[in-house]
Design an enzyme around this catalytic site. Sequence first.
Site, PDB file in Angstrom:
ATOM      1  N   SER A  91       7.553   9.356  11.993  1.00 24.84           N
ATOM      2  CA  SER A  91       6.277   9.048  11.240  1.00 24.84           C
ATOM      3  C   SER A  91       6.794   9.108   9.790  1.00 24.84           C
ATOM      4  O   SER A  91       7.243  10.210   9.365  1.00 24.84           O
ATOM      5  CB  SER A  91       5.380  10.232  11.393  1.00 24.84           C
ATOM      6  OG  SER A  91       4.275  10.260  10.319  1.00 24.84           O
ATOM      7  N   ARG A 131       2.765   6.104  -3.167  1.00 27.17           N
ATOM      8  CA  ARG A 131       4.094   6.940  -3.616  1.00 27.17           C
ATOM      9  C   ARG A 131       4.429   6.855  -4.974  1.00 27.17           C
ATOM     10  O   ARG A 131       4.475   7.864  -5.578  1.00 27.17           O
ATOM     11  CB  ARG A 131       5.285   6.392  -2.830  1.00 27.17           C
ATOM     12  CG  ARG A 131       5.319   6.641  -1.270  1.00 27.17           C
ATOM     13  CD  ARG A 131       6.247   5.914  -0.480  1.00 27.17           C
ATOM     14  NE  ARG A 131       6.432   6.196   1.055  1.00 27.17           N
ATOM     15  CZ  ARG A 131       5.646   6.179   2.013  1.00 27.17           C
ATOM     16  NH1 ARG A 131       4.342   5.506   1.641  1.00 27.17           N
ATOM     17  NH2 ARG A 131       5.759   6.626   3.014  1.00 27.17           N
ATOM     18  N   ARG A 151      -6.492   2.324  18.355  1.00 28.48           N
ATOM     19  CA  ARG A 151      -5.852   0.900  18.358  1.00 28.48           C
ATOM     20  C   ARG A 151      -5.735   0.387  19.794  1.00 28.48           C
ATOM     21  O   ARG A 151      -5.803  -0.857  19.950  1.00 28.48           O
ATOM     22  CB  ARG A 151      -4.751   0.474  17.396  1.00 28.48           C
ATOM     23  CG  ARG A 151      -5.362   0.538  15.749  1.00 28.48           C
ATOM     24  CD  ARG A 151      -4.368   0.358  14.757  1.00 28.48           C
ATOM     25  NE  ARG A 151      -4.918  -0.157  13.565  1.00 28.48           N
ATOM     26  CZ  ARG A 151      -4.469   0.387  12.689  1.00 28.48           C
ATOM     27  NH1 ARG A 151      -3.058   0.181  12.613  1.00 28.48           N
ATOM     28  NH2 ARG A 151      -5.058   0.402  11.246  1.00 28.48           N
ATOM     29  N   LYS A 178       0.858  -1.238   0.007  1.00 32.44           N
ATOM     30  CA  LYS A 178       0.101  -0.002   0.060  1.00 32.44           C
ATOM     31  C   LYS A 178       0.744   1.342  -0.172  1.00 32.44           C
ATOM     32  O   LYS A 178       0.756   2.171  -0.832  1.00 32.44           O
ATOM     33  CB  LYS A 178      -0.990  -0.052   1.392  1.00 32.44           C
ATOM     34  CG  LYS A 178      -1.796   1.137   1.324  1.00 32.44           C
ATOM     35  CD  LYS A 178      -2.913   0.820   2.348  1.00 32.44           C
ATOM     36  CE  LYS A 178      -2.646   0.925   3.723  1.00 32.44           C
ATOM     37  NZ  LYS A 178      -2.545   2.515   4.267  1.00 32.44           N
ATOM     38  N   SER A 179       1.713   1.303   0.809  1.00 31.21           N
ATOM     39  CA  SER A 179       2.615   2.416   0.950  1.00 31.21           C
ATOM     40  C   SER A 179       3.494   2.801  -0.420  1.00 31.21           C
ATOM     41  O   SER A 179       3.470   3.911  -0.914  1.00 31.21           O
ATOM     42  CB  SER A 179       3.774   2.325   1.909  1.00 31.21           C
ATOM     43  OG  SER A 179       3.303   1.964   3.310  1.00 31.21           O
ATOM     44  N   ARG A 230      -7.283  -2.994   9.633  1.00 27.74           N
ATOM     45  CA  ARG A 230      -6.213  -3.972  10.352  1.00 27.74           C
ATOM     46  C   ARG A 230      -6.870  -4.620  11.877  1.00 27.74           C
ATOM     47  O   ARG A 230      -6.345  -5.950  12.059  1.00 27.74           O
ATOM     48  CB  ARG A 230      -4.963  -3.351  10.680  1.00 27.74           C
ATOM     49  CG  ARG A 230      -4.302  -2.628   9.528  1.00 27.74           C
ATOM     50  CD  ARG A 230      -2.947  -2.513   9.471  1.00 27.74           C
ATOM     51  NE  ARG A 230      -2.616  -1.590   8.472  1.00 27.74           N
ATOM     52  CZ  ARG A 230      -2.151  -2.030   7.387  1.00 27.74           C
ATOM     53  NH1 ARG A 230      -2.369  -3.235   6.917  1.00 27.74           N
ATOM     54  NH2 ARG A 230      -1.785  -1.162   6.070  1.00 27.74           N
ATOM     55  N   ASP A 238       2.076  -0.787  12.186  1.00 28.97           N
ATOM     56  CA  ASP A 238       1.032  -1.319  11.610  1.00 28.97           C
ATOM     57  C   ASP A 238       0.443  -2.593  12.012  1.00 28.97           C
ATOM     58  O   ASP A 238      -0.653  -3.082  11.767  1.00 28.97           O
ATOM     59  CB  ASP A 238       0.645  -1.035  10.277  1.00 28.97           C
ATOM     60  CG  ASP A 238       0.472   0.108   9.454  1.00 28.97           C
ATOM     61  OD1 ASP A 238       0.133   1.136  10.267  1.00 28.97           O
ATOM     62  OD2 ASP A 238       0.921   0.404   8.535  1.00 28.97           O
TER      63      ASP A 238
HETATM   64  C1  S3P Z   1       2.811   4.887   6.295  1.00 30.33           C
HETATM   65  C2  S3P Z   1       2.987   5.044   7.688  1.00 30.33           C
HETATM   66  C3  S3P Z   1       2.633   4.901   8.800  1.00 30.33           C
HETATM   67  C4  S3P Z   1       1.412   3.867   8.602  1.00 30.33           C
HETATM   68  C5  S3P Z   1       0.593   3.850   7.558  1.00 30.33           C
HETATM   69  C6  S3P Z   1       1.376   4.082   6.303  1.00 30.33           C
HETATM   70  C7  S3P Z   1       3.129   5.480   5.087  1.00 30.33           C
HETATM   71  O1  S3P Z   1       2.221   6.069   9.458  1.00 30.33           O
HETATM   72  O2  S3P Z   1       0.777   3.773   9.865  1.00 30.33           O
HETATM   73  O3  S3P Z   1      -0.220   2.845   7.596  1.00 30.33           O
HETATM   74  O4  S3P Z   1       2.813   4.992   3.829  1.00 30.33           O
HETATM   75  O5  S3P Z   1       4.074   6.153   5.284  1.00 30.33           O
HETATM   76  P1  S3P Z   1       2.742   7.166  10.402  1.00 30.33           P
HETATM   77  O6  S3P Z   1       3.494   7.673   9.342  1.00 30.33           O
HETATM   78  O7  S3P Z   1       1.932   8.091  10.887  1.00 30.33           O
HETATM   79  O8  S3P Z   1       3.396   6.224  11.494  1.00 30.33           O
END
Ligand code: S3P
Length: 433
Positions: free
Chosen positions: A169, A28, A351, A23-24, A393, A320
């Site tokens: 983060s 991007r 959570r 997903k990340s 999740r 996550d």
């Molecule tokens: C993510 C970063 C995380 C994660 C989110 C996806 C990302 O969040 O919890 O599901 O794709 O950069 P945080 O950066 O707020 O911790």
Amino acid sequence: MSEFFSRAAPNPLRGAIRVPADKSITHRALMLAPLLNGKTRIENFLDSETTRATLNCMRAMGADIQEIDAHTLRVHGRGLRSLQEPRDVLYCLGSGTTIRLLSGICAGQHFLSVLDGTPALKRRPMGRIVEPLKQMGATILARDNDRFPPLVFRGGALRGIEYALPVASAQVKSAILFAGLFADSPTTVHEPAPSRDHTERMLRALGVDVSRLTENSARVVPPQRLETRDWSLGIPADFSSAAFFIVAALLVKNSELCLENVGLNPGRIGLFDALTRMGATFKIENQRAENDEPVGDIIVSSGELRASDVGGSDVPRMIDEFPIFAVAATQAVGETRVRDAQELRIKESDRVATVAQELRKMGAQLEEQEDGFVIAGPTKLRGARVNSHNDHRLAMSLAVAGVIAEGETIIEGWECVADSFPNFGEMLLQVSR
Ligand code: S3P
């Protein structure tokens, strides 16, 4: 509201599966490919509710993204400064990644943009991105003292900054690095502990000068343009989606499951380290690098777990995975403590509270703390009627809990799994048949 029925696995979990794409990385790629001068082929993208939100927002700013087939996209990038003023609000649905990362891009555009989303997204804190992006020179307005969506941008003419994040983060780091692409000088971000570095790796693969000053610091030099070349990106499977099957295979006796082609970014695999300390063993085969990301096949077999503590720099590396980690901890011998995880309270749901509330309905001994939980085990879980709190999740973690519980578990609000793993239910049934 749909429901999912989860029952004790009748057989050990066996075979080889491929969970959906990361997903990340998909978010991007969808944001960066339109900014290139040239074509991109994105193979094995994640087609989910949240990534569709990003795709639609980019299209609303003029990005040319075509769907070739169910797994492949073609993007005609028109350059770093090619985006156009959207006619409508950019609707980010419930996706924190969409709104935060896109904010970095919108901050650098000489036009007006408004980012908003579902009621749940309107409760997610945005001050953490508004503050650094304002320091860079963007004009931003947000609700409730610039803290919550909607976010209104009138961007452009940014300056590079050096910024220390109060909390690790990857979303905030990425928003600042994206804005740094449009600044007049380099931008440096420091984090208290390392988080996933997909953004840095992807920018580097595109020829941008991104250096890692220390383990926790990244610096981006704004490019004149993003190199003209045809970019082909194959996205690996998402470790966070694999995590549900990793834990399920660990907990169902005599299981051996192979999870193919999974992304193993060091900022994502803290769950491995935590479970290894608890006695689990994993084999990684076919380890390789693809587009500068480590990838491999994970082989996991069932085993006994003993309790262990998780905290500090482990937390961002498995941010996550705490809902599914909590399920694993209910089966470990002794008391497992999760500390330093206040961030869990501002995810898709709170959570700490929702995991405790729902797993307790199944008989788990789980005590909520301000910054985590204490979980005593092993506990024989029993099936119950539980609720997802609209958190994908949590929903999937409860389904895995159902697989090791006695009797039937009914998960209300199942539709949210479409945020990251639309076919999770079928895959879980397939491996536990
Ligand atoms: C993510 C970063 C995380 C994660 C989110 C996806 C990302 O969040 O919890 O599901 O794709 O950069 P945080 O950066 O707020 O911790």
